[in-house]
Scaffold this motif. Structure first.
Motif, PDB file in Angstrom:
ATOM      1  N   ARG A  98      -1.290   9.999   5.658  1.00  0.00           N
ATOM      2  CA  ARG A  98      -1.155   8.907   4.294  1.00  0.00           C
ATOM      3  C   ARG A  98       0.318   9.352   3.863  1.00  0.00           C
ATOM      4  O   ARG A  98       1.108   8.643   3.456  1.00  0.00           O
ATOM      5  N   GLU A  99       0.554  10.450   3.552  1.00  0.00           N
ATOM      6  CA  GLU A  99       1.988  11.170   3.269  1.00  0.00           C
ATOM      7  C   GLU A  99       2.920  10.695   4.007  1.00  0.00           C
ATOM      8  O   GLU A  99       4.074  10.244   3.494  1.00  0.00           O
ATOM      9  N   SER A 100       2.829  10.769   5.403  1.00  0.00           N
ATOM     10  CA  SER A 100       3.835  10.226   6.201  1.00  0.00           C
ATOM     11  C   SER A 100       4.099   8.682   5.868  1.00  0.00           C
ATOM     12  O   SER A 100       5.351   8.179   5.964  1.00  0.00           O
ATOM     13  N   VAL A 101       2.937   7.898   5.989  1.00  0.00           N
ATOM     14  CA  VAL A 101       3.214   6.422   5.638  1.00  0.00           C
ATOM     15  C   VAL A 101       3.827   6.103   4.325  1.00  0.00           C
ATOM     16  O   VAL A 101       4.561   5.345   4.145  1.00  0.00           O
ATOM     17  N   ARG A 102       3.400   6.874   3.294  1.00  0.00           N
ATOM     18  CA  ARG A 102       3.984   6.731   1.804  1.00  0.00           C
ATOM     19  C   ARG A 102       5.500   7.119   1.907  1.00  0.00           C
ATOM     20  O   ARG A 102       6.163   5.931   1.473  1.00  0.00           O
ATOM     21  N   VAL A 103       6.088   8.109   2.627  1.00  0.00           N
ATOM     22  CA  VAL A 103       7.600   7.900   2.509  1.00  0.00           C
ATOM     23  C   VAL A 103       8.314   7.013   3.557  1.00  0.00           C
ATOM     24  O   VAL A 103       9.266   6.335   2.945  1.00  0.00           O
ATOM     25  N   LEU A 104       7.714   6.541   4.714  1.00  0.00           N
ATOM     26  CA  LEU A 104       8.229   5.615   5.726  1.00  0.00           C
ATOM     27  C   LEU A 104       8.250   4.411   4.951  1.00  0.00           C
ATOM     28  O   LEU A 104       9.388   3.803   4.900  1.00  0.00           O
ATOM     29  N   ARG A 108      11.817   0.651   3.455  1.00  0.00           N
ATOM     30  CA  ARG A 108      11.904  -0.666   4.283  1.00  0.00           C
ATOM     31  C   ARG A 108      11.274  -0.321   5.523  1.00  0.00           C
ATOM     32  O   ARG A 108      10.414  -0.017   5.867  1.00  0.00           O
ATOM     33  N   ASP A 109      11.950  -0.770   6.591  1.00  0.00           N
ATOM     34  CA  ASP A 109      11.805  -0.730   8.151  1.00  0.00           C
ATOM     35  C   ASP A 109      12.154   0.429   8.826  1.00  0.00           C
ATOM     36  O   ASP A 109      12.376   0.232  10.178  1.00  0.00           O
ATOM     37  N   ILE A 110      12.248   1.637   8.195  1.00  0.00           N
ATOM     38  CA  ILE A 110      12.724   2.652   9.025  1.00  0.00           C
ATOM     39  C   ILE A 110      11.747   2.964   9.970  1.00  0.00           C
ATOM     40  O   ILE A 110      12.207   3.877  10.954  1.00  0.00           O
ATOM     41  N   GLY A 111      10.371   2.761   9.850  1.00  0.00           N
ATOM     42  CA  GLY A 111       9.498   3.097  10.981  1.00  0.00           C
ATOM     43  C   GLY A 111       9.910   2.537  12.279  1.00  0.00           C
ATOM     44  O   GLY A 111       9.384   3.034  13.370  1.00  0.00           O
ATOM     45  N   ARG A 112      10.663   1.595  12.203  1.00  0.00           N
ATOM     46  CA  ARG A 112      11.136   1.033  13.439  1.00  0.00           C
ATOM     47  C   ARG A 112      11.960   2.138  14.186  1.00  0.00           C
ATOM     48  O   ARG A 112      11.940   2.079  15.649  1.00  0.00           O
ATOM     49  N   ILE A 113      12.882   2.750  13.791  1.00  0.00           N
ATOM     50  CA  ILE A 113      13.667   3.715  14.433  1.00  0.00           C
ATOM     51  C   ILE A 113      12.806   5.025  14.447  1.00  0.00           C
ATOM     52  O   ILE A 113      13.195   5.901  15.355  1.00  0.00           O
ATOM     53  N   ALA A 114      11.790   5.205  13.895  1.00  0.00           N
ATOM     54  CA  ALA A 114      10.972   6.385  13.895  1.00  0.00           C
ATOM     55  C   ALA A 114      10.336   6.449  15.378  1.00  0.00           C
ATOM     56  O   ALA A 114       9.942   7.641  15.905  1.00  0.00           O
ATOM     57  N   MET A 115      10.123   5.439  15.634  1.00  0.00           N
ATOM     58  CA  MET A 115       9.223   5.212  17.004  1.00  0.00           C
ATOM     59  C   MET A 115      10.252   5.657  18.326  1.00  0.00           C
ATOM     60  O   MET A 115      11.455   5.449  18.029  1.00  0.00           O
ATOM     61  N   ASN A 157       3.939   5.370  12.080  1.00  0.00           N
ATOM     62  CA  ASN A 157       5.315   4.846  12.174  1.00  0.00           C
ATOM     63  C   ASN A 157       4.900   3.418  12.449  1.00  0.00           C
ATOM     64  O   ASN A 157       5.605   2.326  11.923  1.00  0.00           O
ATOM     65  N   ALA A 158       4.056   2.859  13.276  1.00  0.00           N
ATOM     66  CA  ALA A 158       3.714   1.806  13.865  1.00  0.00           C
ATOM     67  C   ALA A 158       3.167   0.807  12.411  1.00  0.00           C
ATOM     68  O   ALA A 158       3.621  -0.246  12.236  1.00  0.00           O
ATOM     69  N   HIS A 159       2.368   1.521  11.756  1.00  0.00           N
ATOM     70  CA  HIS A 159       1.909   1.022  10.470  1.00  0.00           C
ATOM     71  C   HIS A 159       2.826   0.461   9.327  1.00  0.00           C
ATOM     72  O   HIS A 159       2.962  -0.443   8.788  1.00  0.00           O
ATOM     73  N   SER A 160       3.765   1.596   9.154  1.00  0.00           N
ATOM     74  CA  SER A 160       4.951   1.429   8.262  1.00  0.00           C
ATOM     75  C   SER A 160       5.745   0.198   8.773  1.00  0.00           C
ATOM     76  O   SER A 160       6.208  -0.630   7.894  1.00  0.00           O
ATOM     77  N   TYR A 161       6.317   0.306  10.055  1.00  0.00           N
ATOM     78  CA  TYR A 161       7.035  -1.041  10.279  1.00  0.00           C
ATOM     79  C   TYR A 161       6.361  -2.234  10.329  1.00  0.00           C
ATOM     80  O   TYR A 161       7.054  -3.290   9.802  1.00  0.00           O
ATOM     81  N   GLU A 162       4.934  -2.308  10.742  1.00  0.00           N
ATOM     82  CA  GLU A 162       4.280  -3.380  10.605  1.00  0.00           C
ATOM     83  C   GLU A 162       4.205  -4.074   9.140  1.00  0.00           C
ATOM     84  O   GLU A 162       4.408  -5.265   8.755  1.00  0.00           O
ATOM     85  N   SER A 163       3.955  -3.180   8.370  1.00  0.00           N
ATOM     86  CA  SER A 163       4.122  -3.228   6.843  1.00  0.00           C
ATOM     87  C   SER A 163       5.323  -3.872   6.196  1.00  0.00           C
ATOM     88  O   SER A 163       5.355  -4.958   5.584  1.00  0.00           O
ATOM     89  N   SER A 164       6.504  -3.366   6.742  1.00  0.00           N
ATOM     90  CA  SER A 164       7.729  -4.176   6.253  1.00  0.00           C
ATOM     91  C   SER A 164       7.862  -5.452   6.958  1.00  0.00           C
ATOM     92  O   SER A 164       8.374  -6.240   6.468  1.00  0.00           O
ATOM     93  N   LEU A 165       7.391  -5.621   8.250  1.00  0.00           N
ATOM     94  CA  LEU A 165       7.511  -6.936   8.718  1.00  0.00           C
ATOM     95  C   LEU A 165       6.627  -8.233   7.914  1.00  0.00           C
ATOM     96  O   LEU A 165       7.067  -9.066   7.549  1.00  0.00           O
ATOM     97  N   GLY A 210     -10.110  -7.890   4.268  1.00  0.00           N
ATOM     98  CA  GLY A 210      -9.407  -6.704   4.001  1.00  0.00           C
ATOM     99  C   GLY A 210      -7.719  -6.849   3.877  1.00  0.00           C
ATOM    100  O   GLY A 210      -7.294  -7.607   4.578  1.00  0.00           O
ATOM    101  N   ASN A 211      -7.409  -5.897   3.296  1.00  0.00           N
ATOM    102  CA  ASN A 211      -5.777  -5.857   3.057  1.00  0.00           C
ATOM    103  C   ASN A 211      -5.182  -4.672   4.200  1.00  0.00           C
ATOM    104  O   ASN A 211      -6.083  -4.087   5.000  1.00  0.00           O
ATOM    105  N   GLY A 212      -3.816  -4.577   4.209  1.00  0.00           N
ATOM    106  CA  GLY A 212      -3.369  -3.685   5.102  1.00  0.00           C
ATOM    107  C   GLY A 212      -3.683  -2.233   4.689  1.00  0.00           C
ATOM    108  O   GLY A 212      -3.897  -1.344   5.766  1.00  0.00           O
ATOM    109  N   ASP A 213      -4.088  -1.933   3.455  1.00  0.00           N
ATOM    110  CA  ASP A 213      -4.533  -0.552   3.411  1.00  0.00           C
ATOM    111  C   ASP A 213      -5.987  -0.478   3.770  1.00  0.00           C
ATOM    112  O   ASP A 213      -6.087   0.465   4.547  1.00  0.00           O
TER     113      ASP A 213
END
Length: 241
Positions: A98-104, A108-115, A157-165, A210-213
């Motif tokens: 959860r902490e990783s997702v909070r930061v990512l 914005r869409d930095i999860g894209r380059i984290a993968m 990473n994938a959840h964070s990126y999809e959330s930004s999309l 349900g929502n994204g969370d």
């Protein structure tokens, strides 16, 4: 009125530019990323943000790939690494993800380059080492811990990126569509022929609940329960020598 400078006076000097450094470049890159997204983060746009030319950046950063490595490492500096303990182990693992997702998601869409990036920077390694410690406290084998770090990071990473999309998509829909997209999608699913889609058509309502969370927590619970099933039956803290 502009007057010429008398010869006996020292001409005013222009204020010196802030000297370029890797730290300054990464800070400016984060500013552009947070405001405009990853696609806007070109070396030319970054040079504009710093008030210089693109060529001057390459004295500090080899190329965009190296910039991405530095960027994700800087973001990982914000991740708080919890203390490893067998007590409440499952919740500690979840809190780390959860902490990783909070930061990512705050960038914005930095999860894209984290993968698809193998950790080499100090802060990325610090997070990976911390996750290994949290997992090992539950008594998992070294092999399970090694693969679990990869899988849990991929999920974050994938959840964070999809959330930004989705944020971008929903923002577009609010401006362009008279009826919200998910309402249209629900009606479309309900209209599917049940003889062709015997499972999807009757489940149209629950498919969109349900929502994204909610969905993130569901997936996280599945992953951590799976890991928990591989823990030894004897607590690692009392396991006989």
């Amino acid at each position: 009125m502009n007057l010429p400078v008398p010869p006996w006076q020292t001409p005013k000097k222009r204020p010196a530019k802030q000297p370029l450094s890797r730290e300054a470049i990464v800070a400016a890159a984060l500013t552009v990323l947070d405001a405009e997204g990853l696609d806007a983060l070109t070396m030319r746009r970054l040079a504009e943000e710093l008030g210089t030319g693109p060529a001057s950046l390459y004295a500090h950063v080899k190329d965009k790939e190296e910039l991405y490595d530095l960027l994700i490492d800087a973001v990982c500096a914000e991740v708080r690494v919890p203390e490893a303990s067998a007590e409440d182990w499952e919740e500690r693992v979840k809190d780390f993800v959860r902490e990783s997702v909070r930061v990512l998601t705050s960038h914005r869409d930095i999860g894209r380059i984290a993968m698809a990036r193998i950790p080499t920077g100090f802060n990325v390694l610090r997070v990976a080492d911390g996750m290994l410690g949290v997992l090992k406290a539950g008594g998992l084998s070294d092999q399970d811990c090694a693969w679990a770090v990869d899988i849990l990071s991929l999920y974050a990473n994938a959840h964070s990126y999809e959330s930004s999309l989705f944020e971008q998509k929903l923002a577009w829909q609010e401006n362009m569509l008279e009826v919200p997209f998910f309402e249209q999608l629900a009606e479309y699913y309900k209209a599917l022929p049940a003889d062709t889609f015997p499972n999807l058509a009757p489940m149209a309502a629950v498919m969109l609940t349900g929502n994204g969370d909610d969905r993130f927590e569901f997936g996280l619970d599945l992953l951590v329960r799976g890991l928990a099933s591989r823990r030894p039956t004897v607590s690692p803290e009392v396991r006989p020598a």
